[in-house]
Design an enzyme around this catalytic site. Structure first.
Site, mmCIF file in Angstrom:
data_model
loop_
_atom_site.group_PDB
_atom_site.id
_atom_site.type_symbol
_atom_site.label_atom_id
_atom_site.label_comp_id
_atom_site.label_asym_id
_atom_site.label_seq_id
_atom_site.Cartn_x
_atom_site.Cartn_y
_atom_site.Cartn_z
ATOM 1 C CB ILE A 1 7.720 6.927 14.488
ATOM 2 C CG1 ILE A 1 9.039 6.157 14.301
ATOM 3 C CG2 ILE A 1 7.336 7.654 13.193
ATOM 4 C CD1 ILE A 1 10.211 7.015 13.859
ATOM 5 N NE ARG B 1 -7.640 4.450 5.496
ATOM 6 C CZ ARG B 1 -7.715 5.771 5.639
ATOM 7 N NH1 ARG B 1 -8.452 6.251 6.615
ATOM 8 N NH2 ARG B 1 -7.066 6.584 4.849
ATOM 9 N NE ARG C 1 -1.502 12.313 8.049
ATOM 10 C CZ ARG C 1 -1.480 13.644 8.233
ATOM 11 N NH1 ARG C 1 -2.544 14.253 8.662
ATOM 12 N NH2 ARG C 1 -0.413 14.331 7.975
ATOM 13 C CE LYS D 1 -1.611 1.664 4.008
ATOM 14 N NZ LYS D 1 -1.256 3.040 4.319
ATOM 15 C CG ASN D 2 2.354 2.658 3.522
ATOM 16 O OD1 ASN D 2 1.200 2.999 3.259
ATOM 17 N ND2 ASN D 2 2.752 2.412 4.755
ATOM 18 N NE ARG E 1 0.636 10.569 9.979
ATOM 19 C CZ ARG E 1 0.235 9.584 9.179
ATOM 20 N NH1 ARG E 1 -0.971 9.064 9.359
ATOM 21 N NH2 ARG E 1 0.993 9.118 8.220
ATOM 22 N N PRO E 2 2.351 16.778 11.220
ATOM 23 C CG PRO E 2 4.280 17.736 12.088
ATOM 24 C CD PRO E 2 3.323 16.596 12.294
ATOM 25 C CB ILE E 3 2.757 18.471 5.690
ATOM 26 C CG1 ILE E 3 1.889 19.729 5.647
ATOM 27 C CG2 ILE E 3 1.897 17.214 5.756
ATOM 28 C CD1 ILE E 3 1.182 19.908 4.313
ATOM 29 C CG ASP E 4 7.259 20.625 9.870
ATOM 30 O OD1 ASP E 4 8.349 20.771 10.438
ATOM 31 O OD2 ASP E 4 6.613 19.546 9.909
ATOM 32 C CG LEU E 5 10.191 17.968 8.162
ATOM 33 C CD1 LEU E 5 10.408 16.540 8.659
ATOM 34 C CD2 LEU E 5 11.465 18.797 8.320
ATOM 35 C CG ASP F 1 3.376 1.704 9.571
ATOM 36 O OD1 ASP F 1 3.613 1.958 8.372
ATOM 37 O OD2 ASP F 1 3.070 2.580 10.400
HETATM 38 C C1 EPZ Z 1 4.411 7.061 6.274
HETATM 39 O O1 EPZ Z 1 3.641 8.165 6.758
HETATM 40 C C2 EPZ Z 1 3.461 5.865 6.216
HETATM 41 N N1 EPZ Z 1 2.337 6.183 5.356
HETATM 42 C C3 EPZ Z 1 2.945 5.542 7.615
HETATM 43 O O2 EPZ Z 1 2.176 4.345 7.533
HETATM 44 C C4 EPZ Z 1 4.131 5.259 8.521
HETATM 45 O O3 EPZ Z 1 3.666 5.071 9.830
HETATM 46 C C5 EPZ Z 1 5.098 6.459 8.494
HETATM 47 O O4 EPZ Z 1 5.505 6.755 7.149
HETATM 48 C C6 EPZ Z 1 6.362 6.184 9.297
HETATM 49 O O5 EPZ Z 1 7.010 5.054 8.848
HETATM 50 C C7 EPZ Z 1 2.480 6.022 4.011
HETATM 51 O O6 EPZ Z 1 3.517 5.682 3.490
HETATM 52 C C8 EPZ Z 1 1.269 6.282 3.177
HETATM 53 P P1 EPZ Z 1 6.497 10.465 8.241
HETATM 54 P P2 EPZ Z 1 4.240 9.659 6.725
HETATM 55 O O7 EPZ Z 1 6.388 11.764 7.518
HETATM 56 O O8 EPZ Z 1 5.126 9.835 5.553
HETATM 57 C C9 EPZ Z 1 7.062 13.725 11.658
HETATM 58 C C10 EPZ Z 1 0.319 2.911 7.832
HETATM 59 O O9 EPZ Z 1 -0.048 2.374 8.877
HETATM 60 N N2 EPZ Z 1 6.942 14.725 10.570
HETATM 61 O O10 EPZ Z 1 7.634 9.582 7.902
HETATM 62 O O11 EPZ Z 1 3.085 10.575 6.880
HETATM 63 C C11 EPZ Z 1 5.747 12.956 11.882
HETATM 64 O O12 EPZ Z 1 4.856 13.638 12.693
HETATM 65 C C12 EPZ Z 1 0.768 4.397 7.845
HETATM 66 O O13 EPZ Z 1 0.393 2.330 6.731
HETATM 67 C C13 EPZ Z 1 7.180 16.042 10.855
HETATM 68 O O14 EPZ Z 1 7.456 16.421 11.992
HETATM 69 O O15 EPZ Z 1 5.109 9.669 8.068
HETATM 70 C C14 EPZ Z 1 6.268 11.655 12.498
HETATM 71 O O16 EPZ Z 1 6.466 11.845 13.861
HETATM 72 C C15 EPZ Z 1 0.422 5.087 9.110
HETATM 73 N N3 EPZ Z 1 7.057 16.942 9.833
HETATM 74 C C16 EPZ Z 1 7.597 11.445 11.783
HETATM 75 O O17 EPZ Z 1 8.000 12.718 11.266
HETATM 76 C C17 EPZ Z 1 6.750 16.571 8.539
HETATM 77 O O18 EPZ Z 1 6.658 17.427 7.642
HETATM 78 C C18 EPZ Z 1 7.557 10.430 10.639
HETATM 79 O O19 EPZ Z 1 6.459 10.744 9.807
HETATM 80 C C19 EPZ Z 1 6.529 15.211 8.277
HETATM 81 C C20 EPZ Z 1 6.636 14.289 9.312
#
Ligand code: EPZ
Length: 421
Positions: free
Chosen positions: A328, A398, A91, A22-23, A120-124, A306
Site C-alpha cells: 500500500i 496522534r 493529511r 481514530k480513522n 500520498r496523492p489525492i488524484d482519485l 497500519d
Molecule cells: C487511510 O489513509 C488511513 N488514514 C491510513 O491510516 C491508512 O494507512 C490508509 O487509509 C490505508 O489503509 C485515515 O483513515 C485517516 P488511501 P488514506 O487513500 O485514505 C494511493 C494511520 O496510520 N492513492 O487508502 O490517505 C495511496 O498513495 C493512517 O492511521 C492514490 O494513488 O489512504 C496509497 O498508496 C496512515 N491516489 C493507496 O492509494 C489517491 O487519490 C491507499 O491510500 C488516493 C490514494
C-alpha cells in the site's frame, strides 16, 4: 517535547479497554459539515489528530463541545476555505473537501503536504468529485472547487495501489445530496468507511452496499442531525495484541472489534499466540515460542498496512526469518533503521523486508518518525534488554489514547518524560 523511557522484560497482564477508532472519527466529524443541525458523537478518542479536526471545523464556523469522549457539534453557518496552516498538520483533513463542496457549492482546501510514509496523492479524490460535477483546479497549492449542482453518476475509484479510503469517504459524502444516484465501483471496504456510511444514514442519507466494493448512494434533498457511537479501534487493539504476544503476556482487550480484526488475529495465531474470544472482547496470550511469519499488506479485508510496523517489531524477536511485503505504501519502513539501533537484523530491498529473529534486542535511544513506526518502537522497547528511550512521542499521541498509562496499568515499565530533542 516528550519521550518514553521503557525498561523491557515485563510480561503484560490484565485488561486494556480499547478506545474509539481514530480513522472512523475523523471522516465522521468532517461529515457533520453536511447539515446545519446538531450532531452528537460518542466514543471519540482524545487524540491530537481529533483535536486538529475539531480546530479546523471550528475555524470553518462550527460550534463544538467535546467532553468525556462525546462531541456535540453544530455547523449552522460555515464557510468553505481551510488554509495551509490548519490543513498541513494532518493529511486526513482532506476529507472536509467533499462535504464543503456539497454544503457550500465551493471549497478551497490546502493540498496536504508530504508524508514520511510515502507518496500520498489525492488524484482519485479529485477525479471522483469532478465526475459528480465539481469543477476543480489546483491553484497555489490549494484545491479550489466550484460545485454548483452535483449529479449522481457511475465512478470507478481504484488506483495503482487499489482502493482509497479517504477518497471513497470524500466522494460518498459529496454524493449524499447530489441529484440522482451515484454508484462507486472499486470503493474501499474498510470498517471505518462502513462506519461513516452508517453515520450518514443516521443523518438521512440513502446508501447501500456498505462493506462491499460497490456503494450505491441515492441523493437526498437534505441531511439532518443525529446521535451516533463510533466503532472501536482495530489498529489500537491489534497493537496491544502484538504487545501481549511479544511479552509472553496475557491481556484481555475489552471492546476490541474482533469482527474487524480477522487477518491480524489469524497472523498472530500463526506466530504462536493464543486468541480467545470472550464476552465484550478478546484475550491474547502466548506461552510457547514466537514463530516467524510472512505478511503482504493489502486493502481490507487483507492485512492492514497500519499493522505492518508493529509486526515488523515482533519479527525481530521471532524464531526464524520473517518476510514483509508492503504493497500500500511501498516506502513505509521508517521504523527499520531505528529497530536496527536496538540490534535488529533486517534486510530491506524496495518494498520487501526480511527480518532475521534474534534472542533479545538491547535498549537504546530511538526516534519516532510517524504514528505506526512509533508504536513499533514502543513494542520493541517492551522486550528489549535495559532501557529504550523513544523520542518525539507526539507522533504516537496522534493515534493512541494515553498509551503509556494503558501499558503501565498492565505491568509495563514505561514513563513519559520531558525531552530536549
Ligand atoms: C487511510 O489513509 C488511513 N488514514 C491510513 O491510516 C491508512 O494507512 C490508509 O487509509 C490505508 O489503509 C485515515 O483513515 C485517516 P488511501 P488514506 O487513500 O485514505 C494511493 C494511520 O496510520 N492513492 O487508502 O490517505 C495511496 O498513495 C493512517 O492511521 C492514490 O494513488 O489512504 C496509497 O498508496 C496512515 N491516489 C493507496 O492509494 C489517491 O487519490 C491507499 O491510500 C488516493 C490514494
Amino acid at each position: 517535547m516528550e519521550k518514553f523511557i521503557i525498561k523491557g522484560g515485563n510480561p503484560l497482564e490484565g485488561k486494556i479497554t480499547i478506545s474509539g477508532s481514530k480513522n472512523s472519527a475523523l471522516p465522521i466529524l468532517a461529515a457533520t459539515l453536511l447539515t446545519p443541525e446538531e450532531c452528537v458523537i460518542h466514543r471519540v478518542p482524545n487524540l491530537s489528530d481529533i483535536r486538529y479536526m475539531l480546530e479546523i471545523l471550528k475555524f470553518l464556523g462550527a460550534q463544538v463541545d467535546y467532553e468525556n469522549g462525546t462531541v456535540r457539534i453544530k455547523c449552522k453557518n460555515v464557510h468553505s476555505t481551510a488554509p495551509y496552516d490548519l490543513v498541513r498538520k494532518m493529511r486526513a483533513s482532506i476529507c472536509i473537501l467533499g462535504p464543503l463542496i456539497a454544503r457550500c457549492g465551493q471549497a478551497r482546501v490546502s493540498l496536504p503536504g508530504g508524508c514520511v510514509i510515502g507518496d500520498r496523492p489525492i488524484d482519485l479524490h479529485i477525479t471522483g468529485l469532478q465526475k459528480l460535477g465539481a469543477d476543480i483546479e489546483i491553484i497555489k497549492g490549494d484545491v479550489v472547487a466550484h460545485g454548483g449542482i452535483l449529479r449522481g453518476t457511475s465512478i470507478h475509484l481504484k488506483g495503482k495501489y487499489g482502493s482509497t479510503v479517504l477518497g471513497t469517504d470524500n466522494v460518498m459524502m459529496a454524493a449524499c445530496q447530489a441529484e440522482g444516484t451515484t454508484i462507486i465501483e472499486g470503493a474501499a471496504c474498510e470498517p471505518e468507511v462502513e462506519d461513516l456510511a452508517h453515520f450518514l444514514c443516521s443523518m438521512g442519507a440513502k446508501i447501500s452496499g456498505m462493506g462491499t466494493q460497490q456503494l450505491i448512494i441515492e441523493g437526498v434533498k437534505e441531511l439532518h442531525g443525529c446521535e451516533y457511537t463510533i466503532i472501536t479501534d482495530r489498529i489500537e487493539a491489534g497493537t496491544f495484541a502484538v504487545a501481549a504476544a511479544m511479552t509472553k503476556g496475557n491481556l484481555f482487550l475489552e471492546h476490541a472489534p474482533v469482527e474487524h480484526m480477522g487477518s491480524v488475529l489469524e497472523k498472530l495465531k500463526d506466530c504462536g499466540a493464543s486468541i480467545e474470544i470472550e464476552n465484550q472482547g478478546i484475550r491474547v496470550s502466548r506461552s510457547g515460542p514466537l514463530r516467524a511469519f510472512e505478511i503482504v499488506t493489502a486493502a481490507y479485508p487483507g492485512f492492514p498496512t497500519d499493522m505492518q510496523a508493529q509486526f515488523c517489531a515482533m519479527a525481530t524477536v521471532a524464531e526464524g526469518t520473517s518476510k514483509i511485503v508492503e504493497n500500500i505504501f511501498p516506502n513505509r519502513f521508517m521504523h527499520i533503521s531505528e529497530l536496527k539501533r536496538l540490534g535488529a537484523m533486517i534486510e530491506l530491498s524496495q518494498n520487501q523486508a526480511l527480518i532475521h529473529g534474534i534472542e533479545r534486542l538491547s535498549g537504546a535511544p530511538v526516534m519516532a518518525s510517524d504514528l505506526r513506526a512509533s508504536a513499533a518502537l514502543v513494542l520493541a522497547g517492551l522486550v528489549a534488554e535495559n532501557t529504550t528511550e523513544v523520542h518525539r512521542v507526539y507522533h504516537i499521541d496522534r493515534g493512541y489514547e494515553k498509551i503509556d498509562e494503558k501499558l503501565s496499568s498492565v505491568g509495563a515499565n514505561i514513563t513519559r518524560v520531558y525531552s530536549k530533542i
